[in-house]
Design an enzyme around this catalytic site. Structure first.
Site, PDB file in Angstrom:
ATOM      1  N   HIS A 124      11.588  78.852  46.014  1.00 23.89           N
ATOM      2  CA  HIS A 124      11.788  77.429  46.274  1.00 23.89           C
ATOM      3  C   HIS A 124      13.182  76.983  45.855  1.00 23.89           C
ATOM      4  O   HIS A 124      13.527  77.063  44.675  1.00 23.89           O
ATOM      5  CB  HIS A 124      10.727  76.644  45.503  1.00 23.89           C
ATOM      6  CG  HIS A 124      10.792  75.175  45.695  1.00 23.89           C
ATOM      7  ND1 HIS A 124      10.971  74.293  44.665  1.00 23.89           N
ATOM      8  CD2 HIS A 124      10.695  74.431  46.822  1.00 23.89           C
ATOM      9  CE1 HIS A 124      10.965  73.065  45.132  1.00 23.89           C
ATOM     10  NE2 HIS A 124      10.801  73.116  46.435  1.00 23.89           N
ATOM     11  N   ARG A 125      13.970  76.533  46.815  1.00 23.32           N
ATOM     12  CA  ARG A 125      15.387  76.185  46.604  1.00 23.32           C
ATOM     13  C   ARG A 125      16.151  77.411  46.096  1.00 23.32           C
ATOM     14  O   ARG A 125      17.067  77.293  45.279  1.00 23.32           O
ATOM     15  CB  ARG A 125      15.548  75.002  45.650  1.00 23.32           C
ATOM     16  CG  ARG A 125      14.681  73.809  46.011  1.00 23.32           C
ATOM     17  CD  ARG A 125      14.883  72.622  45.069  1.00 23.32           C
ATOM     18  NE  ARG A 125      13.849  71.621  45.266  1.00 23.32           N
ATOM     19  CZ  ARG A 125      13.680  70.534  44.535  1.00 23.32           C
ATOM     20  NH1 ARG A 125      14.532  70.285  43.555  1.00 23.32           N
ATOM     21  NH2 ARG A 125      12.706  69.682  44.770  1.00 23.32           N
ATOM     22  N   GLU A 143      14.473  73.649  55.287  1.00 22.58           N
ATOM     23  CA  GLU A 143      13.883  72.309  55.290  1.00 22.58           C
ATOM     24  C   GLU A 143      14.944  71.281  55.679  1.00 22.58           C
ATOM     25  O   GLU A 143      15.952  71.135  54.989  1.00 22.58           O
ATOM     26  CB  GLU A 143      13.298  71.959  53.914  1.00 22.58           C
ATOM     27  CG  GLU A 143      12.613  70.592  53.987  1.00 22.58           C
ATOM     28  CD  GLU A 143      12.179  70.018  52.656  1.00 22.58           C
ATOM     29  OE1 GLU A 143      11.988  70.781  51.686  1.00 22.58           O
ATOM     30  OE2 GLU A 143      12.038  68.779  52.607  1.00 22.58           O
TER      31      GLU A 143
HETATM   32  O1  G3P Z   1       9.714  72.756  51.517  1.00 26.62           O
HETATM   33  C1  G3P Z   1       8.854  72.719  50.428  1.00 26.62           C
HETATM   34  C2  G3P Z   1       9.370  71.804  49.351  1.00 26.62           C
HETATM   35  O2  G3P Z   1      10.704  72.134  49.092  1.00 26.62           O
HETATM   36  C3  G3P Z   1       9.255  70.360  49.702  1.00 26.62           C
HETATM   37  O3  G3P Z   1       9.614  69.504  48.668  1.00 26.62           O
HETATM   38  O4  G3P Z   1      11.153  67.989  47.509  1.00 26.62           O
HETATM   39  O5  G3P Z   1      11.132  70.387  46.910  1.00 26.62           O
HETATM   40  O6  G3P Z   1      12.094  69.664  49.073  1.00 26.62           O
HETATM   41  P1  G3P Z   1      11.066  69.383  48.021  1.00 26.62           P
HETATM   42 MG    MG Z   2      12.557  71.600  49.964  1.00 25.58          MG
END
Ligand code: G3P
Ligand code: MG
Length: 250
Positions: free
Chosen positions: A20-21, A122
């Site tokens: 994630h990121r 995203e």
């Molecule tokens: O794409 C999944 C997740 O990254 C969505 O929330 O705020 O971390 O971009 P956020």
């Molecule tokens: Mg995200």
């Protein structure tokens, strides 16, 4: 006679764990360093956020404002690429990452190619820039995605951004993002030909997961940092979890 229930046929090559990121527990989020750390840990896919900066260049950053990850006042959508490139997107995380830059999407794709990483891109439009962001990201991925990598999954919380991206290039693999999955989730998927949806793990009920999975659609959940939570979600039929670290799933 009742209408046959349409079934989804998601791809089967998306791994169970997506960083994630990037590996954002170990390196500053949404930087090339976070991608490198994910690859070093053996994670095969990363998720990252893309927004347009002031001159319309797609860049990899989460917040609409610069303060949290660069320590600078200002808004991404009002900052040109030259000024953005002078900012330090690593020092807030730790001195070891001082000098890390906000990547452009083009730079991020080059890093994915070098590191052999798949990705969920995203689309994260600044408010009021939904359509132009969707269009720009879809166009850039269409023209510059490294051909040797598996195709990306393109997601967004913004239905307008996703529809605009789909209009530019219907061939991307789209996935709507939800905090909680509402009653209209199929309409959001079908508007962009999606085969999967992404949602907040905390708000996913077993009943809703079962209803989605029964249609054949894939569910991917953010942000799951506890291995026990990840295992529970996978047992509910969730296909993948977005995690800040390389958590064990078995
Ligand atoms: O794409 C999944 C997740 O990254 C969505 O929330 O705020 O971390 O971009 P956020
Ligand atoms: Mg995200």
């Amino acid at each position: 006679m009742s209408e046959p229930v349409s079934r989804y046929h998601p791809r089967t090559d998306v791994p169970r764990l997506i960083a994630h990121r990037g590996a954002s527990a170990r390196a500053p989020e949404n930087t090339i360093a976070a991608f490198e750390e994910a690859a070093r840990l053996g994670v095969r896919w990363v998720e990252f956020d893309v927004m347009l900066c002031g001159d319309g260049t797609p860049v990899v950053i989460h917040d609409e404002t610069l303060r949290r990850t660069t320590g600078t006042e200002g808004r991404v959508a009002e900052t040109g690429l030259d000024a953005l490139k002078r900012l330090d997107a690593g020092r807030w995380f730790s001195a070891a990452f001082a000098g890390e830059a906000v990547p452009t999407l083009v730079e991020a794709l080059a890093a994915l190619d070098r590191l052999d990483l798949g990705a969920n891109v995203e689309i994260k439009p600044a408010e009021g820039h939904e359509v132009e962001t969707g269009e720009a990201v879809a166009r850039l991925l269409r023209d510059h995605w490294p051909a040797r990598l598996a195709p990306p999954v393109v997601s967004s919380f913004s239905p307008d951004a996703l529809r605009a991206a789909h209009a530019v290039h219907p061939g991307h693999d789209y996935a709507p993002l939800f905090d909680a999955i509402g009653v209209d989730w199929r309409a959001h998927m079908d508007a962009v030909g999606a085969q999967a949806l992404h949602c907040d793990a905390v708000r996913l009920t077993a009943d809703r997961a079962a209803a989605v999975v029964a249609t054949g659609a894939a569910i991917r959940c953010y942000t799951v940092n506890d291995p026990a939570d990840a295992r529970r979600l996978l047992a509910m039929g969730v296909e993948s979890v977005f995690s800040d670290d390389a958590i064990p799933l078995d």
